[in-house]
Scaffold this motif. Structure first.
Motif, PDB file in Angstrom:
ATOM      1  N   MET A 189       0.844  -1.179   0.000  1.00  0.00           N
ATOM      2  CA  MET A 189       0.000   0.000   0.000  1.00  0.00           C
ATOM      3  C   MET A 189       0.884   1.236   0.000  1.00  0.00           C
ATOM      4  N   SER A 190       0.602   2.186  -0.858  1.00  0.00           N
ATOM      5  CA  SER A 190       1.434   3.378  -0.928  1.00  0.00           C
ATOM      6  C   SER A 190       1.075   4.343   0.200  1.00  0.00           C
ATOM      7  N   ARG A 191       2.054   5.124   0.588  1.00  0.00           N
ATOM      8  CA  ARG A 191       1.870   6.092   1.656  1.00  0.00           C
ATOM      9  C   ARG A 191       1.151   7.317   1.089  1.00  0.00           C
ATOM     10  N   PRO A 192       0.233   7.945   1.865  1.00  0.00           N
ATOM     11  CA  PRO A 192      -0.488   9.114   1.368  1.00  0.00           C
ATOM     12  C   PRO A 192       0.466  10.281   1.138  1.00  0.00           C
ATOM     13  N   PRO A 193       0.042  11.251   0.330  1.00  0.00           N
ATOM     14  CA  PRO A 193       0.904  12.407   0.086  1.00  0.00           C
ATOM     15  C   PRO A 193       1.332  13.060   1.397  1.00  0.00           C
ATOM     16  N   ALA A 194       2.572  13.541   1.417  1.00  0.00           N
ATOM     17  CA  ALA A 194       3.141  14.096   2.646  1.00  0.00           C
ATOM     18  C   ALA A 194       2.293  15.228   3.207  1.00  0.00           C
ATOM     19  N   SER A 195       1.767  16.082   2.364  1.00  0.00           N
ATOM     20  CA  SER A 195       1.012  17.220   2.875  1.00  0.00           C
ATOM     21  C   SER A 195      -0.251  16.768   3.614  1.00  0.00           C
ATOM     22  N   ARG A 196      -0.962  15.792   3.097  1.00  0.00           N
ATOM     23  CA  ARG A 196      -2.168  15.283   3.761  1.00  0.00           C
ATOM     24  C   ARG A 196      -1.797  14.611   5.079  1.00  0.00           C
ATOM     25  N   ARG A 197      -0.752  13.803   5.045  1.00  0.00           N
ATOM     26  CA  ARG A 197      -0.311  13.143   6.274  1.00  0.00           C
ATOM     27  C   ARG A 197       0.163  14.172   7.293  1.00  0.00           C
ATOM     28  N   LEU A 234     -10.391   8.379   7.090  1.00  0.00           N
ATOM     29  CA  LEU A 234      -9.077   8.708   7.645  1.00  0.00           C
ATOM     30  C   LEU A 234      -8.153   7.490   7.617  1.00  0.00           C
ATOM     31  N   TYR A 235      -8.728   6.308   7.733  1.00  0.00           N
ATOM     32  CA  TYR A 235      -7.929   5.087   7.753  1.00  0.00           C
ATOM     33  C   TYR A 235      -7.243   4.796   6.423  1.00  0.00           C
ATOM     34  N   LYS A 236      -7.610   5.520   5.381  1.00  0.00           N
ATOM     35  CA  LYS A 236      -6.885   5.410   4.114  1.00  0.00           C
ATOM     36  C   LYS A 236      -5.524   6.092   4.214  1.00  0.00           C
ATOM     37  N   HIS A 237      -5.407   6.987   5.195  1.00  0.00           N
ATOM     38  CA  HIS A 237      -4.192   7.796   5.339  1.00  0.00           C
ATOM     39  C   HIS A 237      -3.324   7.385   6.535  1.00  0.00           C
ATOM     40  N   VAL A 238      -3.955   6.923   7.603  1.00  0.00           N
ATOM     41  CA  VAL A 238      -3.218   6.488   8.802  1.00  0.00           C
ATOM     42  C   VAL A 238      -3.855   5.218   9.337  1.00  0.00           C
ATOM     43  N   THR A 239      -3.047   4.395   9.983  1.00  0.00           N
ATOM     44  CA  THR A 239      -3.579   3.119  10.458  1.00  0.00           C
ATOM     45  C   THR A 239      -4.302   3.217  11.787  1.00  0.00           C
ATOM     46  N   SER A 240      -3.850   4.118  12.665  1.00  0.00           N
ATOM     47  CA  SER A 240      -4.499   4.222  13.972  1.00  0.00           C
ATOM     48  C   SER A 240      -4.070   5.497  14.692  1.00  0.00           C
ATOM     49  N   LYS A 241      -4.848   5.829  15.692  1.00  0.00           N
ATOM     50  CA  LYS A 241      -4.520   6.953  16.578  1.00  0.00           C
ATOM     51  C   LYS A 241      -3.203   6.668  17.295  1.00  0.00           C
ATOM     52  N   GLN A 242      -2.990   5.418  17.688  1.00  0.00           N
ATOM     53  CA  GLN A 242      -1.752   5.035  18.369  1.00  0.00           C
ATOM     54  C   GLN A 242      -0.543   5.290  17.475  1.00  0.00           C
ATOM     55  N   ASP A 243      -0.665   4.965  16.198  1.00  0.00           N
ATOM     56  CA  ASP A 243       0.450   5.194  15.278  1.00  0.00           C
ATOM     57  C   ASP A 243       0.785   6.680  15.161  1.00  0.00           C
ATOM     58  N   LEU A 244      -0.227   7.534  15.197  1.00  0.00           N
ATOM     59  CA  LEU A 244       0.025   8.976  15.165  1.00  0.00           C
ATOM     60  C   LEU A 244       0.786   9.414  16.418  1.00  0.00           C
ATOM     61  N   LEU A 245       0.360   8.916  17.574  1.00  0.00           N
ATOM     62  CA  LEU A 245       1.046   9.257  18.821  1.00  0.00           C
ATOM     63  C   LEU A 245       2.490   8.768  18.801  1.00  0.00           C
ATOM     64  N   VAL A 246       2.699   7.546  18.360  1.00  0.00           N
ATOM     65  CA  VAL A 246       4.052   6.980  18.279  1.00  0.00           C
ATOM     66  C   VAL A 246       4.921   7.825  17.353  1.00  0.00           C
ATOM     67  N   GLU A 247       4.399   8.178  16.194  1.00  0.00           N
ATOM     68  CA  GLU A 247       5.149   8.989  15.232  1.00  0.00           C
ATOM     69  C   GLU A 247       5.555  10.327  15.852  1.00  0.00           C
ATOM     70  N   ILE A 248       4.622  10.974  16.539  1.00  0.00           N
ATOM     71  CA  ILE A 248       4.915  12.262  17.181  1.00  0.00           C
ATOM     72  C   ILE A 248       6.005  12.099  18.229  1.00  0.00           C
ATOM     73  N   MET A 249       5.869  11.111  19.086  1.00  0.00           N
ATOM     74  CA  MET A 249       6.789  10.966  20.206  1.00  0.00           C
ATOM     75  C   MET A 249       8.178  10.511  19.767  1.00  0.00           C
ATOM     76  N   ILE A 250       8.250   9.587  18.845  1.00  0.00           N
ATOM     77  CA  ILE A 250       9.564   9.116  18.397  1.00  0.00           C
ATOM     78  C   ILE A 250      10.276  10.192  17.594  1.00  0.00           C
ATOM     79  N   SER A 251       9.569  10.871  16.715  1.00  0.00           N
ATOM     80  CA  SER A 251      10.231  11.921  15.933  1.00  0.00           C
ATOM     81  C   SER A 251      10.689  13.063  16.833  1.00  0.00           C
ATOM     82  N   THR A 252       9.929  13.370  17.870  1.00  0.00           N
ATOM     83  CA  THR A 252      10.337  14.410  18.816  1.00  0.00           C
ATOM     84  C   THR A 252      11.640  14.027  19.505  1.00  0.00           C
ATOM     85  N   MET A 253      11.716  12.806  20.004  1.00  0.00           N
ATOM     86  CA  MET A 253      12.933  12.381  20.703  1.00  0.00           C
ATOM     87  C   MET A 253      14.129  12.313  19.752  1.00  0.00           C
ATOM     88  N   ARG A 254      13.912  11.814  18.557  1.00  0.00           N
ATOM     89  CA  ARG A 254      15.021  11.753  17.591  1.00  0.00           C
ATOM     90  C   ARG A 254      15.498  13.152  17.214  1.00  0.00           C
TER      91      ARG A 254
END
Length: 195
Positions: A1-9, A44-64
């Motif tokens: 499955m392809s990732r949604p456009p960066a701007s939408r994500r 929304l599920y066409k663009h992201v898999t879950s609310k948890q994945d959004l939280l994980v993305e925010i927290m990991i990218s912040t720490m990195r």
């Protein structure tokens, strides 16, 4: 499955971040996030898999980002005092510029599921160790006078986290004035000897 456009994500991530900050993770639904970007909840599920994945993305990218910024800040000097000053400046500047990410990163650790919680906690520990190493290096060089490098590193980290609560771009302090003053506080915490 392809990732949604960066701007939408990016729009979806921004909406989730704002809602997690304002309402909290648990009180935010996928429908709320979808409404924030004009997408119906199920779509929304066409663009992201879950609310948890959004939280994980925010927290990991912040720490990195924090870890990367730390290493970049200290890369061009070996002087212990200057290294700590630069690290504290980078830490506070990040928190001033990314208040929502920092707020969610601190408050929502409890909302992470495994194995993500362990991963984020490991990144947080790595970041703290970066500061502890700087403090220990300064102590070893006879430049810092502090009883506990661990407590000093926690106190310096708290400086940035406190900024999230009260600092505003349109407030009485410019970002540069804030960063300079907080770097001075960090040096006082470790009892830095004059260079």
């Amino acid at each position: 499955m392809s990732r949604p456009p960066a701007s939408r994500r990016d729009d979806i991530r921004a909406a989730a971040l704002e809602l997690f900050t304002r309402r909290g993770y648990e009180a935010t639904t996928m429908a709320d996030i979808g409404a924030g970007v004009g997408i119906r909840g199920p779509s929304l599920y066409k663009h992201v898999t879950s609310k948890q994945d959004l939280l994980v993305e925010i927290m990991i990218s912040t720490m990195r980002d924090l870890i990367s910024g730390h290493h970049a800040a200290i890369a061009t000097t070996t002087d212990p005092t200057e290294r700590l000053r630069r690290a504290a400046e980078a830490h506070v500047r990040y928190h001033a510029r990314h208040r929502l990410e920092a707020f969610v990163g601190t408050r929502e650790i409890r909302s992470l599921c495994e194995p993500h919680r362990t991963e984020v906690l490991a990144l947080r520990s790595e970041y703290e160790q970066c500061f502890r190493k700087l403090v220990n290096d300064g102590i070893a060089a006879g430049r810092f006078r502090v009883a506990s490098a661990r407590m000093a590193s926690y106190a310096i980290l708290d400086l940035g986290m406190g900024v999230v609560v009260w600092y505003r771009d349109d407030g009485e302090l410019t970002e540069d004035a804030l960063v300079w003053q907080y770097a001075e506080f960090a040096l006082r915490i470790v009892g830095a000897a004059p260079s």
